[in-house]
Structure formats: structure tokens, C-alpha cells
Design a protein around this motif. Structure first.
Motif, short mmCIF file in Angstrom:
data_model
loop_
_atom_site.label_atom_id
_atom_site.label_comp_id
_atom_site.label_asym_id
_atom_site.label_seq_id
_atom_site.Cartn_x
_atom_site.Cartn_y
_atom_site.Cartn_z
N UNK A 157 0.83 -1.21 0.00
CA UNK A 157 0.00 0.00 0.00
C UNK A 157 0.85 1.25 0.00
N UNK A 158 2.16 1.09 -0.06
CA UNK A 158 3.03 2.25 -0.02
C UNK A 158 3.70 2.55 -1.34
N UNK A 159 3.40 1.81 -2.38
CA UNK A 159 4.02 2.04 -3.68
C UNK A 159 3.40 1.17 -4.72
N UNK A 160 3.85 1.31 -5.97
CA UNK A 160 3.28 0.51 -7.06
C UNK A 160 3.56 -0.96 -6.87
N UNK A 168 -16.21 -1.45 0.79
CA UNK A 168 -15.79 -2.83 1.01
C UNK A 168 -14.35 -3.05 0.58
N UNK A 169 -13.94 -2.38 -0.52
CA UNK A 169 -12.59 -2.56 -1.04
C UNK A 169 -11.54 -1.98 -0.07
N UNK A 170 -11.77 -0.77 0.43
CA UNK A 170 -10.79 -0.17 1.34
C UNK A 170 -10.80 -0.87 2.70
N UNK A 171 -11.91 -1.53 3.00
CA UNK A 171 -12.00 -2.27 4.26
C UNK A 171 -10.95 -3.38 4.31
N UNK A 172 -10.58 -3.92 3.15
CA UNK A 172 -9.57 -4.98 3.11
C UNK A 172 -8.21 -4.47 3.55
N UNK A 173 -8.02 -3.18 3.57
CA UNK A 173 -6.77 -2.56 4.03
C UNK A 173 -6.91 -1.97 5.42
N UNK A 195 -6.17 2.37 -8.18
CA UNK A 195 -6.83 2.12 -6.89
C UNK A 195 -6.92 0.62 -6.62
N UNK A 196 -7.33 -0.13 -7.64
CA UNK A 196 -7.48 -1.58 -7.46
C UNK A 196 -6.14 -2.25 -7.21
N UNK A 197 -5.10 -1.82 -7.89
CA UNK A 197 -3.77 -2.42 -7.68
C UNK A 197 -3.26 -2.11 -6.27
N UNK A 198 -3.50 -0.90 -5.82
CA UNK A 198 -3.06 -0.53 -4.47
C UNK A 198 -3.80 -1.33 -3.41
N UNK A 199 -5.09 -1.58 -3.66
CA UNK A 199 -5.90 -2.33 -2.69
C UNK A 199 -5.77 -3.84 -2.88
N UNK A 200 -5.19 -4.27 -4.00
CA UNK A 200 -5.00 -5.69 -4.24
C UNK A 200 -6.27 -6.43 -4.63
#
Length: 310
Positions: A3-6, A88-93, A268-273
Motif C-alpha cells: 500500500x506504499x508504492x506501485x 468494502x474494497x478499502x475495508x480490506x486494508x 486504486x485496485x492495484x493498491x488495494x489488491x
């Protein structure tokens, strides 16, 4: 993914790789090696995706060509579902997005953009920011900054950009403006998709942003620009009695915004996985996966049409 880089590219697995980028692996003992598959892999069920797209587009036309205010309900429902998917997506982080004040504030922003003056949208946005700050206080100090930041991002990304569509709709010819906006965004998607799958076999494909979205190519971008410009040059004069060159500018700008909007959501999706923001729409993913280009296009088309068409 970090979550801190590409996100870093995974090392290629051993074995031959097919055109789709998936390692076939060594052939089982006693069996001949399976040749790499040829042709273009679209990555989604095209008939299903087309069917879903037709239904969504049909609802757009139904609302706009009957009682245009009902389109606000359609837009509001789509944004609400998109907000739920983002939450829901950001909740995973471990991020708890304050969804209640964002949803209520978003509804106020859409309403203000359609029925009130432009300053009312700014007031609604400012009050939503304040509501997010206060609402999150009751959740304790831990994670306060990240949760509030997520709430403010969601407010700007969804209802603030979406309010530009409501502002277009509020004009006396608002239904036609929104139709142009939607069609130009769709043309960007369709033009890029079909140019990519038809030109890539001949050119070999030239990735446009391989780290962010490996499937996007310069060939696809060329198709998006071509179809967007043609659509703009036809629709702006036909529906709004503007000049063809105004349509060309609007179409080109809409394509640029749509592409960057799509890439931003991919980031956004790549950062959140996550692969998709949801699974509500077969062949497409989530609602937010369809809104990404539309949200980015909205302020661009709204501004240009406001300048060109009086």
C-alpha cells in the motif's frame, strides 16, 4: 500488494507462456507439449458483457427520454452501489470509510446540482466534509486520519464528480447533453476494445501503461480517439446544433478523460489488491468498474458543452 508504492510485477513462471500471459507449464509425461494458444483473449464473456451493457444503456435512454428527473434516481442508485463497493474494497486494508455521511452528503450534492444554483453544490460538499470529520470522531482516535481521508476521497470521487452530470441534466436540453456524455464515454470504451483486438495481431501490441493496466495499448487508444471524435462531430451538431469542430474537441477531451479515469481506478485496485470492485455486473465486474470513465468524463463534457452551447 504493497500500500506504499506501485505493485511489483511477479516473476514469470517457468514454461511456455500463452498469448494470454498465463504460463502453460511443462507438458505431462508421455504427452506432447501443448502449443501456445493463438488469437486474442478478451478477458471477459463478451456476449454477457454486451447484454449487460445494452440493459444499462436502455435504462439511461428510458429515464432521459421520459421524465428526465428520474435519471437522477438511476444515477443516485449507481453511485450508492459504487460507494458500497469502494467501502468494502478499502475495508480490506483496514480502512473504515464513513459511508453514512458520504452517502447522505452525496444525495444532497446531486439534488443541489439539479434543483439549486451551483453554489449549493459547494455548500453541500463543504457540509459533507464537516459531517465526515464529526461522524468519525465517535470511532476513536486510532485510524482517524486514514478513515477521514478515505471519506473525503470518496465524497470527491463519486458524488462531486457525479454532480456534474446532474448539472448537465438541469439544462433545458439536459437530456441531450447527458446522452452525448454517455455515448462519448461508451465510444471510448468500444473504440479502444475493438481496435485493440483487431490491430494488435498485426502490430504486436504496444502497451500504453503496462504497470497500471497491462491490457491497454496505444492501438486501443487510437481506436478510442477515432470513434470518440467521430461521435462528437456527429452528435454535438445533431442534438445541440453546435459546430462540428466543437464536437471534435468535446469527443477528444472526453476520450482523454475516460482513459485517465480508467487508469486511475486501475491504480486504486492495484493498491488495494483487488481485481474488480465488485461482481454485480456479469462480464463487467462491479458498478464502480463501469463508473470510472463516466465519472472522469463528467466534468470535462459538462464544462465544454457549457462553453460551446448557450
Amino acid at each position: 500488494m504493497s500500500t506504499t508504492g506501485p505493485a511489483k510485477e511477479s516473476p514469470a513462471p517457468d514454461g511456455p507462456v500463452s498469448d494470454g500471459g498465463v504460463a502453460d507449464g511443462p507438458a505431462p509425461a508421455g504427452k506432447p507439449a501443448k502449443p501456445a494458444s493463438k488469437g486474442i483473449r478478451t478477458g471477459r464473456n463478451l456476449p454477457v458483457a454486451i447484454g449487460v451493457g445494452v440493459v444499462l444503456g436502455g435504462l439511461v435512454l428510458l429515464t432521459l427520454l421520459t421524465v428526465k428527473a428520474t435519471f437522477l434516481i438511476y444515477e443516485g442508485v449507481a453511485l450508492a452501489i459504487g460507494l458500497h463497493e469502494l467501502t468494502a474494497a478499502v475495508k480490506t486494508r483496514g480502512i473504515n470509510l464513513p459511508i453514512i455521511p458520504v452517502a447522505l452528503g452525496g444525495a444532497a450534492m446531486l439534488t443541489a446540482a439539479y434543483w439549486a444554483a451551483g453554489g449549493a453544490v459547494f455548500a453541500a460538499f463543504a457540509l459533507t466534509v464537516l459531517a465526515v470529520l464529526v461522524y468519525r470522531m465517535f470511532g476513536g482516535t486510532k485510524g482517524y486520519v486514514q478513515d477521514v481521508t478515505a471519506g473525503l476521497f470518496a465524497t470527491a470521487y463519486l458524488p462531486l464528480l457525479g454532480s456534474c452530470v446532474a448539472a448537465m441534466l438541469a439544462e433545458h436540453d439536459g437530456s441531450k447533453r447527458v446522452i452525448i456524455f454517455v455515448v462519448l464515454t461508451i465510444c471510448s470504451d468500444i473504440g479502444g476494445y475493438f481496435a485493440g483486438i483487431t490491430l494488435t495481431p498485426f502490430t504486436g501490441g504496444h502497451p500504453m501503461a503496462p504497470v497500471i493496466s497491462p491490457k491497454k495499448t496505444w492501438e486501443g487508444l487510437a481506436g478510442s480517439v477515432f470513434l470518440g471524435i467521430v461521435a462528437g462531430a456527429v452528435l454535438v451538431p445533431a442534438l445541440l446544433h453546435g459546430h462540428w469542430w466543437q464536437g471534435v474537441i468535446t469527443g477528444a477531451a472526453a476520450v482523454a478523460a475516460a482513459v485517465f479515469g480508467d487508469l486511475a481506478e486501475s491504480m486504486i485496485k492495484r493498491d488495494l489488491g483487488v481485481k474488480d470492485m465488485g461482481s454485480l455486473l456479469p462480464g463487467h465486474g462491479g458498478i464502480l468498474d463501469r463508473l470510472d470513465s463516466l465519472l472522469a468524463c463528467a466534468p470535462v463534457v459538462w464544462l465544454l458543452l457549457a462553453l460551446f452551447i448557450r
